[in-house]
Scaffold this active site. Structure first.
Site, short mmCIF file in Angstrom:
data_model
loop_
_atom_site.label_atom_id
_atom_site.label_comp_id
_atom_site.label_asym_id
_atom_site.label_seq_id
_atom_site.Cartn_x
_atom_site.Cartn_y
_atom_site.Cartn_z
N ARG A 85 0.69 -1.18 -0.10
CA ARG A 85 0.07 -0.20 -0.30
C ARG A 85 0.80 1.17 0.06
NH1 ARG A 85 -5.53 0.03 -1.08
NH2 ARG A 85 -5.38 1.98 -0.13
N ARG A 102 1.07 5.17 -7.99
CA ARG A 102 0.28 6.33 -8.31
C ARG A 102 0.69 7.89 -8.67
NH1 ARG A 102 -4.49 3.84 -4.53
NH2 ARG A 102 -5.24 2.20 -5.62
N ASN A 112 -6.13 4.76 -11.78
CA ASN A 112 -4.95 5.14 -11.03
C ASN A 112 -4.04 3.74 -11.18
OD1 ASN A 112 -6.66 3.09 -9.54
ND2 ASN A 112 -6.60 4.43 -7.63
N HIS A 115 -4.23 -1.81 -8.16
CA HIS A 115 -5.00 -1.98 -7.00
C HIS A 115 -4.32 -2.77 -5.96
CE1 HIS A 115 -8.31 -3.48 -4.28
NE2 HIS A 115 -7.75 -4.82 -4.29
N GLU A 126 -9.88 -11.27 -1.34
CA GLU A 126 -9.34 -11.05 -2.78
C GLU A 126 -8.62 -12.09 -3.45
OE1 GLU A 126 -7.84 -7.15 -2.32
OE2 GLU A 126 -9.70 -5.89 -2.05
P1 TYD Z 1 -10.92 2.64 -2.75
O1 TYD Z 1 -11.15 1.19 -2.20
O2 TYD Z 1 -11.40 3.44 -1.62
O3 TYD Z 1 -9.30 2.94 -2.74
P2 TYD Z 1 -8.05 2.08 -3.00
O4 TYD Z 1 -8.39 1.73 -4.30
O5 TYD Z 1 -6.91 2.88 -2.68
O6 TYD Z 1 -8.10 0.86 -1.83
O7 TYD Z 1 -11.66 2.66 -4.00
C1 TYD Z 1 -11.31 1.96 -5.16
C2 TYD Z 1 -11.16 2.62 -6.30
O8 TYD Z 1 -12.33 3.38 -6.52
C3 TYD Z 1 -10.04 3.41 -6.40
O9 TYD Z 1 -8.73 2.70 -6.64
C4 TYD Z 1 -10.34 4.57 -7.61
C5 TYD Z 1 -11.95 4.76 -7.40
N1 TYD Z 1 -12.25 5.74 -6.73
C6 TYD Z 1 -12.79 6.81 -7.28
O10 TYD Z 1 -12.66 6.86 -8.68
N2 TYD Z 1 -12.94 8.16 -6.88
C7 TYD Z 1 -12.86 8.13 -5.48
O11 TYD Z 1 -13.22 8.97 -4.91
C8 TYD Z 1 -12.30 7.07 -4.64
C9 TYD Z 1 -12.57 7.10 -3.08
C10 TYD Z 1 -12.06 5.93 -5.37
#
Ligand code: TYD
Length: 134
Positions: A85, A102, A112, A115, A126
């Site tokens: 992370r 990222r 982004n 994951h 997962e």
């Molecule tokens: P999340 O599980 O909150 O974050 P991460 O991927 O860092 O664990 O969100 C999943 C995905 O959703 C994130 O990678 C990109 C998308 N996302 C958005 O498009 N807009 C947002 O405001 C958020 C919080 C996430």
């Protein structure tokens, strides 16, 4: 010892960043136990992001995750969930520091690049979701 699930998302594969992203994990001396290229179906994408189903960006997120091939990695090691992370950088693109995956490669919060599981509980679910066939 922990395991975590990483997905190089469709834009990462499309932009031919797979090797450079894997290099980040190898540079950090993390162990890649398993790896394969595949696709995330709409049903699986919706399950994977079920916690976000009420968010306005959910339809775009599902369309993006199903827009092309992805690469799945299973990494293993002490504290690997938190270490990966850190290498990823923050979810919000504006907070993703330079030097993170990222921070260096993404200019959008939705698209982004990568994951990774965010806790032991989600890692277990997962890994089961994407590596149970091995
Ligand atoms: P999340 O599980 O909150 O974050 P991460 O991927 O860092 O664990 O969100 C999943 C995905 O959703 C994130 O990678 C990109 C998308 N996302 C958005 O498009 N807009 C947002 O405001 C958020 C919080 C996430």
């Amino acid at each position: 010892m922990e395991q975590t699930l990483v997905i190089i998302k469709p834009d990462g594969v499309k932009r031919k960043l797979t090797g450079r992203i894997i290099q980040r994990f190898e540079d950090k001396n993390l162990l890649i136990k398993e790896m394969y290229q595949g696709i995330v179906t709409e049903a699986v994408a919706k399950e994977h992001y079920a916690h976000l189903q009420d968010k306005p960006f959910f339809p775009d997120l599902i369309a993006y995750m199903t827009s092309g091939p992805v690469v799945f990695l299973l990494l293993e090691g002490t504290d690997v969930i938190a270490l990966v992370r850190q290498l990823l950088g923050a979810t919000n693109v504006l907070n993703a520091a330079a030097g993170t995956i990222r921070g260096d490669f993404a200019s959008s919060t939705t698209e982004n690049i990568v994951h990774a599981s965010d806790s032991k509980e989600s890692a277990e679910v997962e890994i089961q979701r994407f590596f149970s066939h091995l």
